[in-house]
Design a protein around this motif. Structure first.
Motif: not given
Length: 435
Positions: A117-123, A146-156
Motif C-alpha cells: 500500500d505504501a509503495v503504491e502511494a509513493s509511486l 501489488s502491480y506497481g511493486s511487482v514491476s520492480f521485482m527481480a525476474e523470476g
C-alpha cells in the motif's frame, strides 16, 4: 484458548484445502514449524511443545507484545469508533503527528495496511507531482506484490507470470552509479525507489558512493527519492529510527510497515513533506482523495502503532546496534572455518549469512526432483531446515537462496543468540557431512 481449540486442531488443514495449497505444501516439504498453537513470552509454541524463536522479521516486539495488546484491548473496551465515514480520523492524526515528530523531518503521512500500500502511494505521488513517466528501481528489489511493486521485482517466479507490468517502470543494476546517472539524465524520471538494505535480494546494503550519487542526482534532476524502509525502519538497522537518517540528504519519501503495527495489527505509512503532497494533489479540490483505501485509517491499527512507537526508545535502538555487532562477531567466529561460510552482511538486527554452494553433485534441487529450481542453491534451505528442529525460524532470501536472513525480535537476549549460533554451527557441520 479453549474457545479456539477446534480451529487450532483443524484450521491448518482447512488452510491447505481452502486458502493456498501451494504454500502449505512448501512449508510441509521444508519441515517448517506449521502447527503453532500459542504465543508465550514473545515466543511461539507448536502442538508438540517446541518453543520457536521467530527470526522472520515481522514480530520485532515479540509475538503478542503485552504493551501493544493492552493498548488494543483498552481501545476495544472503549466506545470510540474505529472507522470514520469522513475519513478524518483523530487517531490517524495523533499517530501521524507522533511519527513526524519522531523523524524530525517529515510532516505528512499516508496510512495503509501493507508495505505494498505504501509503495503504491509513493509511486502515484511521484507521478502526480512530477507528471513524468519513468519510475526507476534496483535489480534484486522486493517491494511487495501489488502491480506497481511487482514491476520492480527481480525476474523470476515472483514477477514473470504478471507481465506486462507497469508502463514506465524500469530497473538498473544494484549500486551502479553510472547507470543511475544515465537513466536520470533523460529528464523523464519521476522517482527512484530503493531499499537501504535489500532483503530478498540477499541482505545487500547500498554502497556509500551509490547513496551519495542517489541523493545528489535525484535532487539535481527533479526526481523523488523514495526509501522503502519496510524492513530497515523503526530501529531495525540500529542506526536510528530510520536507516536513512545519516544519508547526505533525507529521502523525499520514506515507507514503513511490518513492525509499525506492533505485530498485532496491519499498518503501513508513507511519509513525505506536506508541500510535496499539496503540490501533487492540490490542483483540483477533490483530488485529495484520488489515492485512498477504506480500512487504512482504522483507529484500532493507529492505537497499535502508537503503542509500538512508545517501545522504540533510544536505549532500545542502541541495544539493537550493539546486539547486531555481537551476533555478527559470534557468527563469524563460529562459522569462519567452515567451507560453507562466505560472510555475514547487513546492519543492526537485519543480518544475512551467505553460504558457498555445497560441492557435491547430488546436493541440488534438480537431483531432488525440482528441475525448475536447478539455478538455486540448496545450502540455505538445508541449514534453515536444521534450525527449525532446534526452534529457530529463519528465512532464505527469496531472490538468492545462498543466504538466510536474520531479523529477530529487538529485545532478544544474548543467551538466546548464543544458542542460535551453536545451532547454526551444528547445521553447517551437518550439511558439510553430506558432502
Amino acid at each position: 484458548m479453549d474457545a479456539y481449540d477446534d480451529i487450532l486442531r483443524d484450521g491448518f488443514d482447512e488452510y491447505r484445502a481452502f486458502v493456498n495449497p501451494l504454500i502449505a505444501q512448501r512449508a510441509k516439504l521444508a519441515r517448517e514449524p506449521i502447527r503453532v498453537v500459542r504465543a508465550e513470552g514473545g515466543l511461539l509454541v507448536d502442538s508438540e511443545g517446541l518453543v520457536i524463536e521467530d527470526f522472520h522479521g515481522t514480530q520485532a516486539f515479540g509475538h503478542r507484545n503485552p504493551a501493544v495488546a493492552r493498548a488494543v484491548r483498552a481501545f476495544l473496551d472503549s466506545d470510540a469508533p474505529s472507522w470514520y465515514p469522513s475519513r478524518v480520523n483523530p487517531f490517524a492524526g495523533r499517530l501521524a503527528r507522533r511519527l513526524c515528530e519522531r523523524t524530525g523531518h517529515y510532516d505528512n503521512v499516508f496510512f495503509g495496511c501493507t508495505g505494498s500500500d505504501a509503495v503504491e502511494a509513493s509511486l502515484k505521488l511521484a507521478r502526480a507531482l512530477t507528471r513524468k513517466p519513468v519510475l526507476v528501481g534496483l535489480a534484486g528489489a522486493y517491494h511487495g506484490c501489488s502491480y506497481g511493486s511487482v514491476s520492480f521485482m527481480a525476474e523470476g517466479y515472483l514477477r514473470d507470470p504478471f507481465v506486462p507490468l507497469l508502463q514506465g517502470a524500469t530497473s538498473i543494476p544494484f549500486g551502479d552509479v553510472d547507470a543511475l546517472a544515465r537513466v536520470l539524465a533523460g529528464g523523464d524520471v519521476a522517482a527512484v525507489l530503493v531499499e537501504p538494505i535489500q532483503g530478498e535480494g540477499g541482505v545487500r546494503e547500498l554502497p556509500p558512493p551509490f547513496v551519495e550519487a542517489l541523493c545528489d542526482l535525484t535532487a539535481k534532476h527533479g526526481a523523488l527519492l523514495i526509501a522503502d524502509e519496510v524492513q530497515t525502519g523503526i530501529g531495525r538497522s540500529g542506526r536510528g529510527f530510520l536507516a536513512t537518517e545519516a544519508w547526505p540528504r533525507r529521502p523525499d519519501v520514506v515507507l514503513m510497515a511490518k513492525q509499525l503495527g506492533g505485530g498485532l495489527l496491519p499498518l503501513s505509512a508513507m511519509m513525505t513533506k506536506r508541500d510535496l503532497f499539496v503540490r501533487a494533489y492540490g490542483r483540483e479540490f477533490a483530488a485529495g482523495e484520488s489515492h485512498n483505501n477504506t480500512m487504512g485509517y482504522n483507529a484500532l491499527s493507529m492505537v497499535a502503532g502508537l503503542a509500538a512507537l512508545d517501545l522504540i526508545t533510544g536505549e532500545l535502538i542502541e541495544y539493537i546496534r550493539r546486539t547486531g555487532v555481537y551476533l555478527r562477531e559470534r557468527l563469524e567466529a563460529a562459522l569462519g572455518s567452515s567451507p560453507l561460510f562466505r560472510e555475514v552482511r547487513g546492519a543492526g538486527l537485519m543480518l544475512g549469512v551467505q553460504l558457498n554452494p555445497p560441492d557435491h553433485p547430488w546436493l541440488s534441487f534438480e537431483h531432488f526432483g525440482f528441475p525448475d529450481l536447478a539455478h538455486q542453491s540448496v545450502a540455505s534451505p538445508l541449514v534453515c531446515h536444521r534450525l527449525y528442529r532446534r526452534g529457530f525460524f529463519c528465512f532464505t532470501c527469496g531472490h538468492d537462496w545462498r543466504i538466510f536472513r536474520l531479523q529477530p525480535r529487538f529485545d532478544i537476549p544474548r543467551e538466546t543468540l548464543d544458542r542460535f549460533v551453536d545451532a547454526t554451527a551444528e547445521a553447517f557441520a551437518y550439511v558439510e557431512g553430506l558432502t
